[in-house]
Design an enzyme around this catalytic site. Structure first.
Site, PDB file in Angstrom:
ATOM      1  N   ASP A 355       0.805  -1.226   0.000  1.00 59.43           N
ATOM      2  CA  ASP A 355       0.000   0.000   0.000  1.00 59.43           C
ATOM      3  C   ASP A 355       0.837   1.274   0.000  1.00 59.43           C
ATOM      4  O   ASP A 355       0.322   2.345  -0.312  1.00 59.43           O
ATOM      5  CB  ASP A 355      -0.965  -0.007   1.188  1.00 59.43           C
ATOM      6  CG  ASP A 355      -2.023  -1.086   1.022  1.00 59.43           C
ATOM      7  OD1 ASP A 355      -2.630  -1.146  -0.057  1.00 59.43           O
ATOM      8  OD2 ASP A 355      -2.221  -1.886   1.954  1.00 59.43           O
ATOM      9  N   TYR A 439      -9.604  -0.496   3.706  1.00 57.03           N
ATOM     10  CA  TYR A 439      -8.881  -0.494   4.976  1.00 57.03           C
ATOM     11  C   TYR A 439      -8.433   0.908   5.364  1.00 57.03           C
ATOM     12  O   TYR A 439      -8.194   1.733   4.504  1.00 57.03           O
ATOM     13  CB  TYR A 439      -7.611  -1.353   4.824  1.00 57.03           C
ATOM     14  CG  TYR A 439      -7.506  -2.464   5.847  1.00 57.03           C
ATOM     15  CD1 TYR A 439      -8.194  -3.648   5.678  1.00 57.03           C
ATOM     16  CD2 TYR A 439      -6.703  -2.316   6.979  1.00 57.03           C
ATOM     17  CE1 TYR A 439      -8.089  -4.663   6.613  1.00 57.03           C
ATOM     18  CE2 TYR A 439      -6.598  -3.340   7.906  1.00 57.03           C
ATOM     19  CZ  TYR A 439      -7.287  -4.509   7.716  1.00 57.03           C
ATOM     20  OH  TYR A 439      -7.179  -5.514   8.632  1.00 57.03           O
TER      21      TYR A 439
HETATM   22 CU   LIG Z   1      -6.115  -7.196   8.593  1.00 58.31          CU
END
Ligand SMILES: [Cu+2]
Length: 687
Positions: A355, A439
């Site tokens: 990421d 996320y």
């Molecule tokens: Cu996780």
């Protein structure tokens, strides 16, 4: 002014000068946000032209490490656009300060000129070639230009998220796949453009293409949580240069999970009623002072930086010890991460996002003006970037700084005399939070009054989900809601620490506390002691954590002794950690070679910045730490970089759904013979 819970924006006069906005900037909620692909909540765009203010009097940056200002970015973009050597429609992947050398930073004095350069990564969609440029903002010239080899794929740009989703939704093959599943409203479909990686299983026709393997979900209605309904039989393979779907892989129709998983307040319903206000009041203001990007707090001094790739960066971290300003770190950041997923199914085995390196986590930083979880008096810093078309963009209030009560600092009671002294600990918190699709990652650095520094990554948001057949028991995940699976995965982070413990020449020792064998040295069996091992070379310094020996690492300055005659040092104290659980020869292990060890130490080189190399996107591996350390350079009494790798092992729980409570992972840096005694003895008692 009293700042209470609910009125948290700092408004003191003394910080007005630090604000960097220009009045003619307009704000909008970016299409990324509207599309739901990313929650970049507030973006501010500046036109591509140099502003009037910049043409007449560009305010000079206060120090050589200050991030580029909006005007400097606009100026730099114009230089790129004016260059004959750069294709006109090149897209801006990265536009950031080219950080000056350590000498320039060390020799900097107020009024003394210093270089200002931008490091720029460009991508020409027409040819697929990437370029690296350096722009000199003092001379208004392009100072270098490098064409990267064919096949090097720079990070996926935030704009590509939106464009990729639109391209997938336009595709007739994709619409066909939706129809098979009874999904009629394409507007309710969410497409997350996951990085494609490289696994040796690619079709020959895909070689050299800039790819995304997009994953899909569907909402029940416009604001529904789509991650409750994975369309995980469908993978859209997209050519990001052409923005067209190459093919839709269909792994079969599975009925969607029956339940919603909503988290927004309009869905949650009744909230508990017995929570009384907890007010943090700093009636006399905070204890920190800010000058541009330089911060002073409780004997700490440091500078704040921000890069599109890493987000928050800390520079020149020093501590005032008596009348001596002593250095501790030259630069610190969390500079890479990877999230390997454990499911071997054909449609799942490629999931392992980098990421930071593959997306640029700084570009996905939240604007905290639309919600900050902190209490007390905040000081915010903006992040100045470009979008991929070269339009200057500001994420307002990307970094939050504030003080927190941190519990007990120290205490003792003399039970004979009745003397009692106790001190509250306070810490200074620096943070930003990035939203990467489903996320959230919060990156926090804490400074404590006892000379400690803590790095914490806070994981929250929504787990990646897949669909279970009605009779299916998951083998590689946990059923977190009926027929909804969250696969086993790990989040592994790499922190990069340019150490400067009382000066730049440092060495690293590993410290294990070990049992002494029974015998003459240990007749009673009680003996144990700490033993140190100097890590002399890069190969020796490839180390793992070891809970059984209470292992930590000491970074010492061999040239500076404390009053007991030992070299001054700081410890790196590991927190929770878990080794990578993929096979040593798995593709992700090659691509994220840093996973192989928890500790790496290298001699400092300005161009060794990221542990999987400059361009991990679609990189088959072997770059970065793996390559550099093959030379097995000496790392004794020299300028060092410590790389600490820490992994959170995520075995999902139903309680992690629909939005998971924060899981925290990190490490500490603690003085170890750096000070003469507890440096926090002079903290005053609470009145
Ligand atoms: Cu996780």
């Amino acid at each position: 002014m009293l700042l209470k819970n609910g009125n948290r924006h700092m408004n003191e006069q003394q910080f007005h000068s630090a604000e960097t906005f220009v009045s003619r900037r307009t704000f909008f909620r970016g299409s990324l946000f509207a599309a739901g692909a990313l929650s970049v909540a507030a973006l501010s765009h500046e036109s591509g032209k140099l502003s009037q203010a910049a043409e007449t009097k560009m305010a000079p940056p206060l120090d050589p490490l200050a991030p580029l200002s909006p005007d400097e970015i606009v100026q730099g973009v114009a230089i790129i656009r004016d260059s004959e050597q750069i294709p006109k429609k090149s897209r801006f992947v990265t536009f950031t300060l080219r950080e000056p050398t350590r000498d320039i930073v060390a020799q900097h004095a107020p009024g003394k000129p210093f270089p200002r350069e931008a490091f720029v990564v460009l991508l020409d969609n027409a040819t697929g070639r990437a370029l690296e440029a350096v722009v000199d903002l003092r001379t208004n010239k392009l100072s270098s230009l490098k064409k990267l080899p064919h096949g090097v794929q720079p990070a996926i740009m935030a704009d590509e998220f939106v464009e990729c989703e639109a391209a997938v939704k336009r595709s007739s093959a994709f619409q066909e796949a939706l129809k098979k599943r009874g999904v009629t409203d394409v507007e309710l479909v969410m497409v997350d453009p996951w990085s494609a990686g490289i696994y040796g299983t690619e079709l020959p026709a895909d070689a050299g293409k800039r790819l995304s393997r997009a994953l899909c979900w569907v909402r029940r209605e416009a604001k529904d949580n789509g991650y409750a309904r994975p369309l995980d039989g469908i993978i859209a393979v997209v050519d990001l240069n052409k923005m067209e779907v190459l093919r839709v892989e269909d792994y079969g129709v599975v009925p969607l999970p029956p339940e919603s998983g909503n988290w927004a307040r309009e869905y949650v319903g009744d909230v508990r009623q017995d929570l009384k206000p907890l007010e943090i009041v700093q009636s006399r203001g905070p204890s920190f002072t800010v000058d541009g990007y330089q911060v002073t707090w409780q004997k700490w001094k440091f500078r704040i930086g921000f890069t599109p790739r890493e987000g928050l960066v800390l520079h020149s971290i020093r501590y005032l010890d008596g009348d001596r300003e002593r250095s501790i770190l030259h630069r610190a950041s969390v500079c890479e991460m990877v999230v390997p997923y454990g499911d071997p199914a054909e449609r799942h085995f490629r999931k392992n996002a980098f990421d930071i390196g593959e997306y640029g986590i700084g570009t996905m930083a939240n604007s905290l003006q639309f919600g900050c979880d902190c209490l007390g008096t905040m000081k915010y810093f903006d992040a100045h970037l470009t979008d991929s078309r070269g339009t200057q963009l500001t994420i307002k209030q990307a970094i939050c700084m504030h003080e927190e009560d941190a519990g007990l600092l120290w205490k003792h009671t003399d039970w004979r005399t009745g003397q009692t002294e106790a001190r509250r600990s306070r810490r200074l918190s620096l943070s930003f939070i990035a939203t990467v699709g489903n996320y959230e990652y919060g990156f926090f650095w804490y400074f404590y009054q006892d000379g400690s520094i803590e790095c914490q990554v806070k994981l929250t948001g929504i787990m990646n989900t897949t669909t279970l057949r009605p009779d299916e028991q998951p083998e590689y995940g946990v059923e977190i809601a009926p027929h909804l699976n969250a696969p086993f995965h790990q989040h592994v982070f790499a922190a990069r620490l340019e150490t400067s413990i009382d000066g730049p020449k440092n060495s690293v020792y590993e410290v294990d506390t070990v049992r002494v064998p029974r015998g003459e040295q240990n007749p009673h069996g009680n003996a144990f002691r700490a033993v140190e091992m100097l890590l002399s070379t890069e190969q020796q310094a490839k180390r793992m954590v070891n809970g059984a020996s209470g292992r930590f690492w000491r970074i010492v300055n061999p040239g500076k002794k404390n009053r007991m005659g030992r070299p001054v040092s700081y410890r790196l104290v590991p927190g929770e950690n878990c080794p990578a659980l993929v096979q040593p020869d798995a593709a992700v292990m090659k691509r994220a070679g840093f996973l192989a060890n928890n500790l790496w130490v290298t001699p400092h080189r300005a161009d060794e910045r990221y542990p999987s190399g400059e361009y991990p996107n679609q990189n088959p591996g072997g770059d970065g730490l793996t390559k550099w350390t093959a030379g097995n350079r000496e790392i004794v009494n020299t300028d060092l970089v410590m790389w600490y790798v820490f992994g959170h092992n995520h075995v999902p729980r139903p309680e992690d759904w629909p939005v998971m409570p924060v899981a925290t992972i990190g490490f500490m840096l603690k003085p170890d013979g750096f000070f003469e005694r507890n440096p926090a003895m002079d903290v005053p008692p609470v009145a």
